[in-house]
Motif scaffolding. Structure first.
Motif, mmCIF file in Angstrom:
data_model
loop_
_atom_site.group_PDB
_atom_site.id
_atom_site.type_symbol
_atom_site.label_atom_id
_atom_site.label_comp_id
_atom_site.label_asym_id
_atom_site.label_seq_id
_atom_site.Cartn_x
_atom_site.Cartn_y
_atom_site.Cartn_z
ATOM 1 N N LEU A 39 -17.994 -23.079 -18.374
ATOM 2 C CA LEU A 39 -19.103 -24.294 -18.719
ATOM 3 C C LEU A 39 -19.566 -25.029 -17.418
ATOM 4 O O LEU A 39 -20.659 -25.211 -17.290
ATOM 5 C CB LEU A 39 -17.842 -25.619 -19.127
ATOM 6 N N ASN A 40 -18.720 -24.762 -16.306
ATOM 7 C CA ASN A 40 -19.272 -25.355 -15.104
ATOM 8 C C ASN A 40 -20.307 -24.423 -14.400
ATOM 9 O O ASN A 40 -21.335 -24.838 -14.045
ATOM 10 C CB ASN A 40 -17.891 -25.533 -13.992
ATOM 11 N N VAL A 41 -20.086 -22.906 -14.483
ATOM 12 C CA VAL A 41 -20.931 -21.951 -14.009
ATOM 13 C C VAL A 41 -22.300 -22.266 -14.799
ATOM 14 O O VAL A 41 -23.364 -21.987 -14.211
ATOM 15 C CB VAL A 41 -20.295 -20.619 -14.057
ATOM 16 N N GLY A 42 -21.974 -22.285 -16.138
ATOM 17 C CA GLY A 42 -23.508 -22.277 -17.164
ATOM 18 C C GLY A 42 -24.263 -23.677 -16.705
ATOM 19 O O GLY A 42 -25.303 -23.400 -16.502
ATOM 20 N N ASP A 43 -23.705 -24.509 -16.265
ATOM 21 C CA ASP A 43 -24.205 -26.010 -15.969
ATOM 22 C C ASP A 43 -25.006 -25.577 -14.750
ATOM 23 O O ASP A 43 -26.176 -25.691 -14.384
ATOM 24 C CB ASP A 43 -23.334 -27.038 -15.786
ATOM 25 N N ASP A 44 -24.147 -24.973 -13.736
ATOM 26 C CA ASP A 44 -24.780 -24.915 -12.410
ATOM 27 C C ASP A 44 -25.857 -23.742 -12.468
ATOM 28 O O ASP A 44 -26.962 -23.961 -11.758
ATOM 29 C CB ASP A 44 -23.542 -24.022 -11.863
ATOM 30 N N ILE A 45 -25.622 -22.703 -13.037
ATOM 31 C CA ILE A 45 -26.625 -21.663 -13.025
ATOM 32 C C ILE A 45 -27.948 -22.033 -13.761
ATOM 33 O O ILE A 45 -29.123 -21.733 -13.355
ATOM 34 C CB ILE A 45 -26.213 -20.311 -13.596
ATOM 35 N N GLY A 46 -27.764 -22.873 -15.072
ATOM 36 C CA GLY A 46 -28.816 -23.387 -15.435
ATOM 37 C C GLY A 46 -29.605 -24.386 -14.799
ATOM 38 O O GLY A 46 -30.860 -24.210 -14.803
ATOM 39 N N ARG A 47 -29.029 -25.143 -13.791
ATOM 40 C CA ARG A 47 -29.656 -26.147 -13.135
ATOM 41 C C ARG A 47 -30.400 -25.383 -12.064
ATOM 42 O O ARG A 47 -31.597 -25.671 -11.435
ATOM 43 C CB ARG A 47 -28.715 -26.903 -12.447
ATOM 44 N N ILE A 48 -29.891 -24.332 -11.488
ATOM 45 C CA ILE A 48 -30.667 -23.406 -10.310
ATOM 46 C C ILE A 48 -31.579 -22.655 -10.810
ATOM 47 O O ILE A 48 -32.935 -23.008 -10.449
ATOM 48 C CB ILE A 48 -29.573 -22.537 -9.660
ATOM 49 N N ILE A 49 -31.671 -22.188 -12.080
ATOM 50 C CA ILE A 49 -32.874 -21.595 -12.666
ATOM 51 C C ILE A 49 -34.035 -22.510 -12.901
ATOM 52 O O ILE A 49 -34.942 -22.169 -12.720
ATOM 53 C CB ILE A 49 -32.514 -20.893 -13.826
ATOM 54 N N ARG A 50 -33.653 -23.576 -13.480
ATOM 55 C CA ARG A 50 -34.776 -24.617 -13.387
ATOM 56 C C ARG A 50 -35.346 -25.318 -12.240
ATOM 57 O O ARG A 50 -36.460 -25.375 -12.102
ATOM 58 C CB ARG A 50 -33.914 -25.951 -14.046
#
Length: 255
Positions: free
Chosen positions: A172-183
């Motif tokens: 959950l944390n990494v998904g949020d993290d990586i989604g933010r970075i890609i955006r």
């Protein structure tokens, strides 16, 4: 929206001595600049085959793939591919893992080295630049793997179940993290996942594939009325359950 990726009437089958096994049939869709699209479907339906076709690892038997308006075989566009496992080498430091792709593609220069340092700093890994991968948590390893992909400055990011090896909380944390970075990086991304919650929390739209051979069963745009549209906020939004049930129904209609 400007198109970065176009697939039109893609067909592919695996061949062996016993005959052929169709994997994907008549797949057509586009990916816009800065768009995040998730692909879901039953296990073994051909999701990863689709990514391999886009990456140029497989050649479609019929149909065309264009990146930035050019046929895949003619395109010089960089396509980044992030796999299920981070594939970091223990004998290299985090920094030297990040620049591995630059070395392989003969792109290592003062500018790209500086870009690698900057990305590690920007996304919270600066103090681990010269650590070994075993010293990192699972989430930090995935962040390092994403930075290794981003430093090549790809126009299209292909993500093949990149969080599947992580425990639920870390995922959950990494998904949020990586989604933010890609955006933040403004990248166009295509995510293959079995996790419907992950797809809904990260993507702009979800493409639902049928069972093998995969065809596009439905495309569902995701629209949330949120003051701050983040993966975590989406999971708590009233629209989340509606989208989850809709996609679940589409997947189970195919059975």
């Amino acid at each position: 929206m400007e198109q970065v990726l176009e697939l039109k009437n893609i067909h592919y089958a695996y061949h062996n001595l016993e005959g052929e096994t169709p994997a994907v049939t008549d797949i057509s869709f586009c990916l816009g600049k800065g768009e995040f699209v998730a692909i879901v479907g039953p296990s073994g339906c051909g999701k990863s085959t689709l990514l391999s076709l886009i990456a140029g690892l497989l050649v479609p038997e019929k149909g065309l793939i264009k990146i930035n308006g050019k046929y895949l075989r003619e395109s010089t566009t960089n396509v980044g591919y992030m796999l299920q496992h981070d594939e970091l080498f223990e004998w290299r430091t985090v920094y030297h893992n990040v620049i591995l792709g630059l070395e392989i593609q003969h792109m290592l220069s003062a500018r790209t080295k500086e870009r690698a340092h900057d990305l590690l700093d920007l996304y919270g890994l600066k103090q681990f630049e010269y650590a070994r991968p075993s010293e990192l948590s699972g989430g930090m390893r995935q962040r390092a793997a994403l930075i290794r992909t981003l430093v090549l400055d790809p126009d299209v990011l292909l993500l093949d179940e990149p969080f599947s090896a992580l425990d639920y909380q870390t995922r959950l944390n990494v998904g949020d993290d990586i989604g933010r970075i890609i955006r933040q990086e403004g990248k166009s991304a295509l995510l293959v996942t079995h996790d419907l919650s992950e797809a809904i929390s990260l993507a702009d739209r979800v493409i639902v594939l049928s069972g093998r051979p995969a065809t596009i069963q439905q495309t569902i745009p995701l629209i949330f009325d949120l003051p701050e549209d983040t993966p975590l906020a989406r999971r708590n939004a009233p629209e989340f359950k509606t989208y989850f049930n809709l996609i679940w129904k589409e997947l189970n209609t195919d059975e």
